[in-house]
Design a protein around this motif. Structure first.
Motif, PDB file in Angstrom:
ATOM      1  N   VAL A 164       0.828  -1.206   0.000  1.00 49.97           N
ATOM      2  CA  VAL A 164       0.000   0.000   0.000  1.00 49.97           C
ATOM      3  C   VAL A 164       0.866   1.262   0.000  1.00 49.97           C
ATOM      4  N   ILE A 165       1.986   1.219   0.731  1.00 50.06           N
ATOM      5  CA  ILE A 165       2.903   2.363   0.744  1.00 50.06           C
ATOM      6  C   ILE A 165       3.454   2.633  -0.651  1.00 50.06           C
ATOM      7  N   SER A 166       3.766   1.571  -1.393  1.00 47.01           N
ATOM      8  CA  SER A 166       4.291   1.759  -2.753  1.00 47.01           C
ATOM      9  C   SER A 166       3.243   2.420  -3.645  1.00 47.01           C
ATOM     10  N   TYR A 167       1.966   2.067  -3.453  1.00 47.28           N
ATOM     11  CA  TYR A 167       0.895   2.713  -4.216  1.00 47.28           C
ATOM     12  C   TYR A 167       0.828   4.205  -3.903  1.00 47.28           C
ATOM     13  N   SER A 168       0.980   4.542  -2.629  1.00 45.80           N
ATOM     14  CA  SER A 168       0.916   5.944  -2.212  1.00 45.80           C
ATOM     15  C   SER A 168       2.061   6.754  -2.816  1.00 45.80           C
ATOM     16  N   ILE A 169       3.249   6.162  -2.830  1.00 44.02           N
ATOM     17  CA  ILE A 169       4.409   6.840  -3.415  1.00 44.02           C
ATOM     18  C   ILE A 169       4.197   7.044  -4.911  1.00 44.02           C
ATOM     19  N   ALA A 170       3.684   6.013  -5.579  1.00 49.13           N
ATOM     20  CA  ALA A 170       3.394   6.132  -7.012  1.00 49.13           C
ATOM     21  C   ALA A 170       2.354   7.227  -7.246  1.00 49.13           C
ATOM     22  N   GLY A 171       1.359   7.316  -6.352  1.00 45.32           N
ATOM     23  CA  GLY A 171       0.351   8.352  -6.461  1.00 45.32           C
ATOM     24  C   GLY A 171       0.956   9.737  -6.337  1.00 45.32           C
ATOM     25  N   ALA A 172       1.885   9.894  -5.400  1.00 44.89           N
ATOM     26  CA  ALA A 172       2.552  11.187  -5.228  1.00 44.89           C
ATOM     27  C   ALA A 172       3.334  11.572  -6.486  1.00 44.89           C
ATOM     28  N   LEU A 173       3.960  10.579  -7.110  1.00 42.28           N
ATOM     29  CA  LEU A 173       4.743  10.844  -8.318  1.00 42.28           C
ATOM     30  C   LEU A 173       3.851  11.292  -9.481  1.00 42.28           C
ATOM     31  N   VAL A 174       2.764  10.557  -9.718  1.00 41.72           N
ATOM     32  CA  VAL A 174       1.889  10.931 -10.839  1.00 41.72           C
ATOM     33  C   VAL A 174       1.124  12.202 -10.518  1.00 41.72           C
ATOM     34  N   GLY A 175       0.841  12.448  -9.227  1.00 39.59           N
ATOM     35  CA  GLY A 175       0.178  13.682  -8.840  1.00 39.59           C
ATOM     36  C   GLY A 175       1.057  14.888  -9.114  1.00 39.59           C
ATOM     37  N   SER A 176       2.373  14.714  -8.909  1.00 38.14           N
ATOM     38  CA  SER A 176       3.318  15.790  -9.209  1.00 38.14           C
ATOM     39  C   SER A 176       3.323  16.104 -10.696  1.00 38.14           C
ATOM     40  N   LEU A 177       3.264  15.055 -11.520  1.00 37.54           N
ATOM     41  CA  LEU A 177       3.205  15.262 -12.966  1.00 37.54           C
ATOM     42  C   LEU A 177       1.903  15.939 -13.354  1.00 37.54           C
ATOM     43  N   GLY A 178       0.810  15.530 -12.692  1.00 36.81           N
ATOM     44  CA  GLY A 178      -0.478  16.147 -12.964  1.00 36.81           C
ATOM     45  C   GLY A 178      -0.476  17.617 -12.622  1.00 36.81           C
ATOM     46  N   GLY A 222      -2.669  -3.642 -14.553  1.00 40.80           N
ATOM     47  CA  GLY A 222      -3.572  -2.738 -15.249  1.00 40.80           C
ATOM     48  C   GLY A 222      -4.486  -1.993 -14.302  1.00 40.80           C
ATOM     49  N   LEU A 223      -4.916  -2.656 -13.219  1.00 42.85           N
ATOM     50  CA  LEU A 223      -5.795  -2.003 -12.251  1.00 42.85           C
ATOM     51  C   LEU A 223      -5.074  -0.837 -11.568  1.00 42.85           C
ATOM     52  N   VAL A 224      -3.834  -1.057 -11.162  1.00 42.17           N
ATOM     53  CA  VAL A 224      -3.057   0.004 -10.518  1.00 42.17           C
ATOM     54  C   VAL A 224      -2.791   1.131 -11.507  1.00 42.17           C
ATOM     55  N   TYR A 225      -2.421   0.784 -12.741  1.00 40.89           N
ATOM     56  CA  TYR A 225      -2.164   1.810 -13.750  1.00 40.89           C
ATOM     57  C   TYR A 225      -3.408   2.662 -14.003  1.00 40.89           C
ATOM     58  N   SER A 226      -4.553   2.012 -14.100  1.00 40.48           N
ATOM     59  CA  SER A 226      -5.808   2.727 -14.339  1.00 40.48           C
ATOM     60  C   SER A 226      -6.107   3.692 -13.199  1.00 40.48           C
ATOM     61  N   THR A 227      -5.935   3.195 -11.972  1.00 42.02           N
ATOM     62  CA  THR A 227      -6.229   4.018 -10.807  1.00 42.02           C
ATOM     63  C   THR A 227      -5.210   5.137 -10.653  1.00 42.02           C
ATOM     64  N   LEU A 228      -3.960   4.878 -10.991  1.00 40.14           N
ATOM     65  CA  LEU A 228      -2.934   5.911 -10.937  1.00 40.14           C
ATOM     66  C   LEU A 228      -3.269   7.070 -11.873  1.00 40.14           C
ATOM     67  N   LEU A 229      -3.657   6.732 -13.088  1.00 44.36           N
ATOM     68  CA  LEU A 229      -4.005   7.776 -14.043  1.00 44.36           C
ATOM     69  C   LEU A 229      -5.213   8.562 -13.556  1.00 44.36           C
ATOM     70  N   TRP A 230      -6.175   7.853 -12.983  1.00 40.83           N
ATOM     71  CA  TRP A 230      -7.361   8.501 -12.422  1.00 40.83           C
ATOM     72  C   TRP A 230      -6.962   9.442 -11.286  1.00 40.83           C
ATOM     73  N   SER A 231      -6.069   8.982 -10.402  1.00 44.84           N
ATOM     74  CA  SER A 231      -5.651   9.807  -9.264  1.00 44.84           C
ATOM     75  C   SER A 231      -4.839  11.013  -9.720  1.00 44.84           C
ATOM     76  N   ALA A 232      -4.152  10.888 -10.856  1.00 50.02           N
ATOM     77  CA  ALA A 232      -3.335  11.994 -11.366  1.00 50.02           C
ATOM     78  C   ALA A 232      -4.186  13.198 -11.741  1.00 50.02           C
ATOM     79  N   THR A 233      -5.469  12.961 -12.022  1.00 48.69           N
ATOM     80  CA  THR A 233      -6.345  14.073 -12.406  1.00 48.69           C
ATOM     81  C   THR A 233      -6.615  15.006 -11.233  1.00 48.69           C
ATOM     82  N   ALA A 234      -6.235  14.603 -10.020  1.00 45.98           N
ATOM     83  CA  ALA A 234      -6.340  15.507  -8.872  1.00 45.98           C
ATOM     84  C   ALA A 234      -5.320  16.636  -8.996  1.00 45.98           C
ATOM     85  N   GLN A 235      -4.258  16.391  -9.806  1.00 49.87           N
ATOM     86  CA  GLN A 235      -3.209  17.378 -10.073  1.00 49.87           C
ATOM     87  C   GLN A 235      -2.590  17.903  -8.773  1.00 49.87           C
TER      88      GLN A 235
END
Length: 220
Positions: free
Chosen positions: A52-66, A143-156
């Protein structure tokens, strides 16, 4: 935050995607769960904590790009693509269309370098080792994580995307913990086509809901 980007919907998305998680991470969770009772629980919790921590870190990374891609048109385009990817994920979970496997293959290149480090942590002998293994395993092409990551990135927003991915990861916990403790029973339940179809259909509906039709019409 708009409703499609709520923590609750992120949690539900993880919960609905549990049938897919069984196939991707269920095996390793079941292996960890084969230890003696006390260690089994400690190791299983540690593994899932790291994941779960790795998911959160990935979210922070894509959120930064967003955040760097802020803009109404780019935001709409990102949410539209995320919605389409979620629809594809729903079809994949329900086993109605397996095209998303091609997306997972893209992540295979990075996993090629990460996998040797994860393999060295087996068999798991301590909670610390389990946490580290879970952290590495969280980067498994999915694919599920990738889909959710892209979705979370829209929070910018790095912090908001990280929070969404944390909620998503927590949503996957019930199935993953059940898999580790009652591997055979959980596998039978989540492999049931009826369960997969219902879960997949709900993810598809969520994907459609994510697409900002009103915003796209305004731009057109």
């Amino acid at each position: 935050m708009s409703e499609p980007l709520s923590v609750v919907t992120a949690f539900v998305l993880g919960l609905l995607g549990s049938a897919h998680c069984m196939g991707m991470c269920g095996g390793i969770a079941a292996t960890i769960g084969l230890r003696q009772h006390q260690k089994r629980i400690d190791h299983l919790l540690g593994y899932n904590f790291g994941r779960v921590i790795s998911y959160s870190i990935a979210g922070a990374l894509v959120g930064s790009l967003g955040f760097l891609l802020k803009g109404e048109i780019l935001g709409l385009a990102l949410r539209t693509f995320a919605g389409l990817l979620l629809i594809a994920m729903g079809l994949y979970i329900a086993k109605w269309w397996q095209g998303l496997l091609q997306v997972e293959k893209l992540g295979g290149y990075a996993w090629h370098f990460i996998q040797p480090f994860a393999a060295r942590l087996l068999p798991v002998e301590s909670a610390k080792q389990a946490i580290t293994l879970g952290f590495f395993w969280g980067w498994l092409p999915c694919g599920l994580v990738y889909s959710t990551l892209l979705w979370s990135a829209t929070a910018q927003s790095a912090s908001q995307s990280a929070l969404l991915m944390l909620a998503f990861g927590v949503g996957t916990l019930p199935a993953m913990l059940l898999t580790g403790i009652l591997a055979q029973q959980a596998q039978s339940l989540l492999a049931n086509q009826y369960v997969r179809s219902i879960s997949g259909l709900m993810v598809i509906v969520f994907g459609i809901y994510t697409i900002p039709f009103a915003g796209l019409q305004a731009l057109l």
